[in-house]
Design a protein around this motif. Structure first.
Motif, PDB file in Angstrom:
ATOM      1  N   GLY A  38       0.830  -1.192   0.000  1.00 26.67           N
ATOM      2  CA  GLY A  38       0.000   0.000   0.000  1.00 26.67           C
ATOM      3  C   GLY A  38       0.862   1.239   0.000  1.00 26.67           C
ATOM      4  N   CYS A  60      -2.611   6.813   1.416  1.00 25.42           N
ATOM      5  CA  CYS A  60      -3.898   6.157   1.223  1.00 25.42           C
ATOM      6  C   CYS A  60      -4.849   6.583   2.339  1.00 25.42           C
ATOM      7  N   CYS A 111      -5.671   1.160   3.038  1.00 26.78           N
ATOM      8  CA  CYS A 111      -4.395   0.895   3.718  1.00 26.78           C
ATOM      9  C   CYS A 111      -4.474   1.087   5.233  1.00 26.78           C
ATOM     10  N   HIS A 115      -5.104  -0.069  -6.025  1.00 30.11           N
ATOM     11  CA  HIS A 115      -4.227  -1.232  -5.949  1.00 30.11           C
ATOM     12  C   HIS A 115      -4.961  -2.424  -5.372  1.00 30.11           C
ATOM     13  N   ALA A 157      -5.750  -5.369  -2.922  1.00 34.36           N
ATOM     14  CA  ALA A 157      -5.711  -5.286  -1.466  1.00 34.36           C
ATOM     15  C   ALA A 157      -5.769  -6.679  -0.858  1.00 34.36           C
TER      16      ALA A 157
END
Length: 168
Positions: free
Chosen positions: A35, A39, A43, A126, A128
């Motif tokens: 992460g 964020c 995150c 992104h 996760a």
């Protein structure tokens, strides 16, 4: 039937400015999340859940080393990572590197990273997942970041023996 390899060796810089290799953590399980410090949602929530789960299962991080690998090397310096990870757990280690080094690790773990400049923010979309890697460096299992503390605790109790040697 073919299998997909997940994980592998890495060389990155930790939040103390030291070079760390995947082998640096041999003998301990690694719980890895990718992460970035800027964020605002996934995150911090994931790192909070991870830290709470580990606080119950392995409070001194003797068996499981939590790692936060940045996807934003431009902004996430070792100093910034140190301050960020300390907000979640004193045992959480932040790792960074060059864009090339981080890209190689992201590919090994099949992490998807896309720039996201929507709403005027300078961030990323992104994947996760939290990755559990064994003391031998072999990938064991992924957990969706949204699994929550209790699911993660149960999984760690399932995969990680109650006692393990500390070698790092």
């Amino acid at each position: 039937m073919s299998s997909v390899s997940v994980g592998g060796p890495f060389t990155l810089v930790d939040d103390q400015g030291r070079t760390r290799h995947g082998d640096s953590f041999r003998g301990r399980y690694m719980l890895i999340f990718f992460g970035y410090a800027n964020c605002t949602d996934v995150c911090p929530q994931t790192l909070t859940e991870m830290s709470e789960a580990l606080g119950t299962v392995d409070p001194d991080a003797r068996r499981i080393q939590p790692l936060f690998i940045t996807i934003d090397p431009t902004h996430d310096t070792p100093q910034r990572l140190r301050a960020y990870t300390a907000a979640f757990s004193p045992t959480l280690i932040g790792l960074t590197g060059t864009p090339s080094e981080l890209g190689a690790v992201e590919r090994r773990f099949h992490v998807v990273v896309e720039p996201d400049a929507s709403n005027g923010r300078d961030g990323f979309d992104h994947s996760a997942l939290i990755y559990l890697v064994g003391p031998d460096g072999q990938f064991i299992a992924p957990f969706p970041a949204a699994s929550g503390r209790t699911v993660l605790q149960a999984a760690l109790r399932r995969y990680v023996p109650a006692s393990a040697d500390r070698r790092s």
